[in-house]
Motif scaffolding. Structure first.
Motif, mmCIF file in Angstrom:
data_model
loop_
_atom_site.group_PDB
_atom_site.id
_atom_site.type_symbol
_atom_site.label_atom_id
_atom_site.label_comp_id
_atom_site.label_asym_id
_atom_site.label_seq_id
_atom_site.Cartn_x
_atom_site.Cartn_y
_atom_site.Cartn_z
ATOM 1 N N SER A 877 0.849 -1.194 0.000
ATOM 2 C CA SER A 877 0.000 0.000 0.000
ATOM 3 C C SER A 877 0.882 1.239 0.000
ATOM 4 O O SER A 877 2.093 1.174 0.237
ATOM 5 C CB SER A 877 -0.912 0.003 1.228
ATOM 6 O OG SER A 877 -0.174 0.342 2.388
ATOM 7 N N THR A 878 0.287 2.382 -0.226
ATOM 8 C CA THR A 878 1.018 3.646 -0.288
ATOM 9 C C THR A 878 1.172 4.295 1.088
ATOM 10 O O THR A 878 1.627 5.435 1.179
ATOM 11 C CB THR A 878 0.283 4.630 -1.226
ATOM 12 O OG1 THR A 878 -1.051 4.823 -0.727
ATOM 13 C CG2 THR A 878 0.227 4.087 -2.634
ATOM 14 N N TYR A 879 0.807 3.567 2.145
ATOM 15 C CA TYR A 879 0.902 4.126 3.493
ATOM 16 C C TYR A 879 2.342 4.547 3.784
ATOM 17 O O TYR A 879 3.295 3.808 3.563
ATOM 18 C CB TYR A 879 0.453 3.092 4.524
ATOM 19 C CG TYR A 879 0.574 3.574 5.957
ATOM 20 C CD1 TYR A 879 -0.367 4.432 6.495
ATOM 21 C CD2 TYR A 879 1.646 3.180 6.753
ATOM 22 C CE1 TYR A 879 -0.256 4.886 7.802
ATOM 23 C CE2 TYR A 879 1.774 3.631 8.053
ATOM 24 C CZ TYR A 879 0.819 4.487 8.573
ATOM 25 O OH TYR A 879 0.939 4.945 9.863
ATOM 26 N N GLY A 880 2.521 5.756 4.304
ATOM 27 C CA GLY A 880 3.848 6.235 4.670
ATOM 28 C C GLY A 880 4.542 7.026 3.582
ATOM 29 O O GLY A 880 5.645 7.539 3.804
ATOM 30 N N TYR A 881 3.937 7.133 2.387
ATOM 31 C CA TYR A 881 4.553 7.880 1.287
ATOM 32 C C TYR A 881 3.741 9.146 1.016
ATOM 33 O O TYR A 881 2.510 9.121 1.027
ATOM 34 C CB TYR A 881 4.624 7.028 0.018
ATOM 35 C CG TYR A 881 5.602 5.882 0.143
ATOM 36 C CD1 TYR A 881 6.926 6.026 -0.272
ATOM 37 C CD2 TYR A 881 5.206 4.665 0.692
ATOM 38 C CE1 TYR A 881 7.827 4.978 -0.140
ATOM 39 C CE2 TYR A 881 6.099 3.618 0.825
ATOM 40 C CZ TYR A 881 7.416 3.780 0.402
ATOM 41 O OH TYR A 881 8.308 2.747 0.534
ATOM 42 N N LYS A 882 4.451 10.248 0.792
ATOM 43 C CA LYS A 882 3.801 11.520 0.494
ATOM 44 C C LYS A 882 4.369 12.096 -0.799
ATOM 45 O O LYS A 882 5.486 11.778 -1.194
ATOM 46 C CB LYS A 882 4.042 12.526 1.631
ATOM 47 C CG LYS A 882 3.474 12.118 2.980
ATOM 48 C CD LYS A 882 3.844 13.166 4.029
ATOM 49 C CE LYS A 882 3.344 12.769 5.416
ATOM 50 N NZ LYS A 882 3.757 13.763 6.431
ATOM 51 N N LYS A 883 3.602 12.965 -1.429
ATOM 52 C CA LYS A 883 4.049 13.592 -2.671
ATOM 53 C C LYS A 883 5.252 14.522 -2.428
ATOM 54 O O LYS A 883 6.157 14.608 -3.250
ATOM 55 C CB LYS A 883 2.901 14.416 -3.282
ATOM 56 C CG LYS A 883 1.768 13.575 -3.863
ATOM 57 C CD LYS A 883 2.206 12.842 -5.120
ATOM 58 C CE LYS A 883 1.038 12.080 -5.741
ATOM 59 N NZ LYS A 883 1.482 11.304 -6.926
ATOM 60 N N ASN A 884 5.233 15.197 -1.281
ATOM 61 C CA ASN A 884 6.280 16.189 -1.038
ATOM 62 C C ASN A 884 7.178 15.848 0.153
ATOM 63 O O ASN A 884 7.877 16.695 0.669
ATOM 64 C CB ASN A 884 5.660 17.565 -0.828
ATOM 65 C CG ASN A 884 4.611 17.540 0.281
ATOM 66 O OD1 ASN A 884 4.363 16.492 0.873
ATOM 67 N ND2 ASN A 884 3.999 18.688 0.552
ATOM 68 N N GLY A 885 7.140 14.636 0.617
ATOM 69 C CA GLY A 885 7.984 14.228 1.740
ATOM 70 C C GLY A 885 9.169 13.440 1.229
ATOM 71 O O GLY A 885 9.065 12.256 0.924
ATOM 72 N N ALA A 886 10.333 14.079 1.118
ATOM 73 C CA ALA A 886 11.479 13.456 0.458
ATOM 74 C C ALA A 886 12.139 12.366 1.299
ATOM 75 O O ALA A 886 12.407 11.266 0.807
ATOM 76 C CB ALA A 886 12.510 14.520 0.096
#
Length: 1002
Positions: A877-886
């Motif tokens: 799943s995409t849990y823990g990933y953000k568009k702007n969190g490098a």
């Protein structure tokens, strides 16, 4: 009992030489009466104790030329099960047509059949008007007819048939003196037979009366003859009480404390154990406790109802063996059996006994077996055992050909052969895992394991093993049927695990434990009745849906009504108390640990309290004032000693003189003190480390990976355990009936599909297209799924099809996304590796030195403008990933590290990689891409993070994570014990400024 024994002695004295038969409900009652008779110093010749069933059996044996083939209960239930299946399949059942034919339903129907037949009814005489509906009457008629046909065809006779046959041969013998037990429980046919056998002159043994409650109704044969009342005869009618009752009462917090208080009171009497008896109202609550205490204390106890078969090793083995079969022979379940000491392998294996490779001269240890099974990553399925062992033996044999003098390698091959051949023999005898299996094959397989692989350690184990084998042997001729695996497992559980062993009469030198239902004729002087709370005693009486009380009344013929069961149980208990000779102690548990609530005593306890105190108006609130300790007053096992210490107000300290003999305890206390202090110490991750060995900037042989660095950033203590101490969690491939591929395996499979697909397209120099390539990617997926299926079999077809469908859906999502993405990018490298195998590691240059990196990049693409893009497939799943969190506080470094690594390893030049992306081409991920622009700002921050992380290693500051969410899926959670730390203490310990600096980078 005194009056009863005296009357029996008078009868024996009057008829010294005549044969005297005491008719009893059970042999245990006969043994109890005889024990009381002998204890009073009486003797008699020709005195026998028989049930009506014994009389019937003797009559038929003496007068009939036919062989008596009595129907055993377990065979009767099995025949009923088969018969019900046949009736249902032929559509002959209407009232019961919606019922699932289960073992419990078969038991209920068989018991109803026997009840009706013992009441004199057959298919020809059953009163159909007695049933609540004509449809039920028709079904019962068909069931009776089918049952009679079934047992007749197999030449069985049940108890009803035996009683009817015996009635034909009855001749009254005036020379035999018959003596009846009072309150005989006789069926209609038993009463008919007994009335024919008894001469006009016969005797009946008396019982102490019970006042204040209705006496059970009975015929002349089953009625009660009264003796003189005792002080406890008036428990429910205390106005007429006479004499002082030797009656005592106590309450306890739990059943365990209740039993320990009983043992304490027995100890205080200083009388022999065989003068005491414990009667319980519920066996489930007390038998386990008493058995465990008897084993710990070596206390001799006889159990009237016996012990569950699962208390023994063979019983436990049978239970776990069924789990093993149901799990498709999961290695983990087998290891459970092995570690519990239930099973041993290598015996009676033809291949081993043949002497090949001197296998007959060796035994592989339990630890070695477990290690080999885990290392082979078998998972489950006999085919998988076979393939993994075969492949491993081939690999080892090839190595041995090159190094024939290597004795360790030779011994390793022998061990694998020894284990492999043992499993081959086991799987040859056990049923293959399938949706349907043969019931007989399953039973014969269990029989084989019990005979050849079952470990026993006591006489009780041997007795249990014999009971299981005897039961299986008895049922095998009637068990040849194909059933669903669920039905077979349930049937075997119901059949074998319900067996009770070691049933015993009261033995000399033993404390006796039994149900109060068997206590009327007990002659022991110290009687305890436990479990007299309102939950265990009486409770709610329910009807039997197979034969309702309304139907029982209409049928008549001595059929007992279940609505009277509670009253009968109460009467039995009061009869036990009235009949007792010595000291009587009643007790109840006042708290239910499982439900976390208080329990009230049964009404009979209040009556006992009223009689003891003389306060006839006492209420239940008086009982609540009775003392009940939360610990045992005496020490029966280790925990009683420690509980007593823990509940004292005075703090106890172990002296140095004691501690010096236990250095590990000293170390543990020091560690505990340090962990609870605010200081950061070696017990929390502050380590004096050899930087020359562990610092990758100083040790040029050491390579790091993106995963290791992310672990270091997420939780340095976890990194320390894994990479410094080399602590490894046990890797078990566990069986799950609802899941085939774990997350890692599924992800690896999808990676392989995507890689193979793109390599095919690259070879053909074509771009991905849904219209052109959907079948191609589906074919590639099907081929790789097939290979995975051979390597790791799915638990069942349903799960397999569900997961295949999901994988194919992921492939379609991937193709659709790539069709659009591929217009601007060309894939160059797939599964590009560095620092692995013979590949040179990539070099990342930090201000303080060069860091060697290893890894595998899923894909490297090149855009039309000549820039490089790194793709990392994520299949969760995409849990823990953000568009702007490098960087997510250092937890996501892979995109940055791989960009630097590729540039260096492919000599692309700094800044060649423009972008890295985490790509989720799955149903859950919905084809999301989280891209990270690899600009100068990001690279500067990333290099600073790496510098700070290397400093953590260099200085040995391996502190625990500051975010408890990092612990959720950590393999080391139980080792690090972070969750035991108080929050404030942990915050004080987390003083590492290097990691705090890392956390600043989101």
């Amino acid at each position: 009992m005194i009056t009863l024994v005296n009357e029996l002695n008078q009868i024996c004295t009057k008829h010294i030489f005549n044969e005297k038969i005491v008719i009893v409900d059970s042999h245990s009652i006969g043994e109890q009466i005889n024990e009381a008779f002998v204890k009073k110093g009486h003797q008699a010749i020709n005195l026998k104790y028989k049930t009506v069933n014994d009389l019937a059996h003797n009559l038929v044996e003496l007068n009939s030329d036919e062989e008596i083939k009595l129907l055993d209960h377990s065979i009767g239930v099995q025949l009923t099960y088969t018969m019900l299946h046949e009736l249902k399949e032929k559509g002959k059942l209407r009232y019961f047509e919606g019922m699932e034919i289960t073992p419990s339903f078969s038991h209920a129907i068989y018991n109803t059949i026997q009840l009706l037949r013992l009441s004199g009814y057959t298919k020809d005489t059953i009163e159909k008007d007695a049933f609540i509906t004509p449809v039920k009457a028709e079904d019962m008629d068909k069931i009776l007819a089918a049952f009679e046909e079934k047992i007749n065809s197999l030449e069985f006779i049940d108890r009803a048939s035996l009683l009817k046959m015996a009635s034909k041969y009855v001749k009254i013998n005036d020379h035999v003196v018959f003596i009846l037990q009072s309150n005989l429980r006789l069926s209609y046919l038993e009463e008919i037979l007994l009335s024919k056998i008894l001469p006009e002159m016969h005797y009946k043994l008396p019982l102490a009366p019970v006042f204040g409650i209705n006496t059970p109704e009975g015929t002349s044969l089953s009625s009660i003859r009264w003796a003189d009342p005792t002080s406890l005869s008036y428990l429910y009618q205390q106005d007429g009480a006479s004499g002082e009752a030797d009656l005592h009462l106590f309450t306890a917090k739990t059943e365990e404390l209740e039993i320990k208080q009983v043992l304490e009171k027995i100890k205080m009497t200083e009388e022999p154990l065989d003068e005491s008896v414990i009667f319980y109202t519920s066996g489930d609550a007390y038998i386990t406790l008493l058995y465990q205490l008897s084993q710990k204390m070596e206390l001799p106890i006889s159990f009237g109802d016996g012990l569950p078969i699962t208390f023994s090793r063979p019983g436990r083995l049978t239970l776990v063996l069924l789990e093993w079969i149901q799990s498709n022979y999961s290695v983990q379940v087998f290891l459970d059996m092995l570690n519990e000491g239930l099973i041993e392998i290598g015996k009676n294996v033809p291949f081993i006994n043949s002497g090949f490779f001197d296998l007959d001269k060796m035994v592989v240890s339990k630890g070695k077996i477990a290690k080999i099974l885990r290392d082979l990553q078998i998972g489950w399925s006999p085919d998988h055992y076979d393939k993994r062992f075969g492949n491993e033996i081939d690999r080892l044999s090839e190595e041995f050909l090159l190094d024939a003098k290597n004795t360790l390698l030779e011994n390793c091959i022998k061990e694998h052969y020894w284990i492999w051949s043992s499993f081959k023999t086991i799987f040859k005898n056990l049923p293959p895992f399938d949706s349907t299996i043969n019931y007989k094959k399953c039973l014969t397989g269990i029989k084989f394991i019990l005979e050849n692989n079952c470990k026993t350690g006591s006489a009780f184990d041997e007795l249990s093993k014999s009971a299981l084998l005897e039961a299986i042997e008895k049922i095998l001729p009637y068990a040849d049927e194909m059933l669903s695996i669920y039905e077979v497992i349930e049937k075997v559980r119901d059949f074998l695990l319900s067996i009770r062993v070691n049933q015993s009469r009261p033995k000399p030198g033993h404390l006796h434990v039994s149900s109060y239902q068997d206590g009327i004729y007990c002659s022991r002087s110290n009687i305890f009745v436990v479990g007299l709370d309102n939950k265990k005693f009486l409770g709610n009486s329910s009807e039997d849906p197979m034969l309702l009380d309304t139907e029982r009344i209409r049928l008549g013929n001595n059929i007992r009504l279940l609505r009277e069961k509670g009253q009968e149980s109460l009467y039995t208990l009061l009869q036990v108390l009235a009949q007792s000779e010595g000291r009587v102690t009643v007790s109840y548990c006042n708290f239910d640990i499982n439900d976390n609530r208080a329990i009230n005593p049964a009404f009979v306890v209040l009556q006992c309290y009223r009689l003891m105190t003389g306060n006839k108006e006492a209420e239940f609130k008086e009982l609540k004032k009775l003392p009940s300790s939360i610990i045992s007053n005496d020490i029966f096992e280790d925990k009683d000693y420690w509980n007593e210490k823990l509940t004292k107000d005075v703090t106890g300290h172990m002296t140095d003189g004691v501690l010096q003999h236990f250095p590990n305890v000293i170390n543990g206390l020091n560690a505990e003190r340090a962990r609870h202090s605010s200081g950061y110490s070696e017990y929390d991750g502050l380590v004096k480390i050899d930087a020359a060995q562990f610092d990758p900037l100083q040790n040029h042989e050491k390579t790091m990976s993106a995963g290791k660095l992310e672990t270091l950033a997420k939780c340095a203590y976890s990194y320390f355990l894994k990479e410094v101490l080399k602590v490894k969690p046990v890797e078990d491939v566990s069986y799950d009936a609802n899941k085939w591929l774990d997350a890692a395996t599924r992800g690896s499979l999808l990676h392989s599909i995507f890689e193979t697909f793109y390599k095919t397209l690259t070879k053909d120099n074509t771009k991905p297209s849904v219209a052109k390539h959907l079948k191609l990617i589906q074919d590639i997926a099907a081929n790789l799924i097939k290979q995975q299926k051979e390597f790791l079999p799915p638990p069942n077809e349903r799960v397999y099809q569900r997961e295949v469908k999901d994988i194919l859906a992921c492939c379609e999502i991937f193709l659709k996304e790539e069709e659009q993405y591929g217009k601007n990018y060309d894939p160059l490298h797939f599964e590009y590796s560095f620092g692995i195998g013979d590949q040179e590691p990539a070099i990342v240059t930090l201000p303080s030195g060069e860091l060697k990196i290893s890894g595998i990049i899923d894909r490297v693409d090149k855009s039309k403008d000549g820039k490089y893009h790194i793709i990392d497939y994520k299949t969760g799943s995409t849990y823990g990933y953000k568009k702007n969190g490098a960087f997510k506080g250092g937890r996501q470094l892979q995109h940055f590290i791989y960009a630097l690594a590729v540039e260096q390893h492919l000599n692309l030049g700094e800044g060649a990689v423009e972008e890295s992306a985490y790509y989720f081409p799955t149903v859950k991920g919905m084809a999301e891409r989280f891209s990270r622009k690899q600009d100068i700002t990001l690279r500067t921050k990333g290099l600073d993070i790496l510098e700070k992380l290397i400093e953590v290693i260099k200085h040995g500051h391996f502190e625990m994570t500051d975010d408890e969410n990092d612990c959720k899926f950590c393999d080391y959670r139980l080792v690090c014990r972070r969750h035991f730390y108080p929050k404030e203490t942990l915050e004080l310990k987390q003083s590492n400024q290097k990691l705090k600096g890392v956390r600043a980078y989101d």
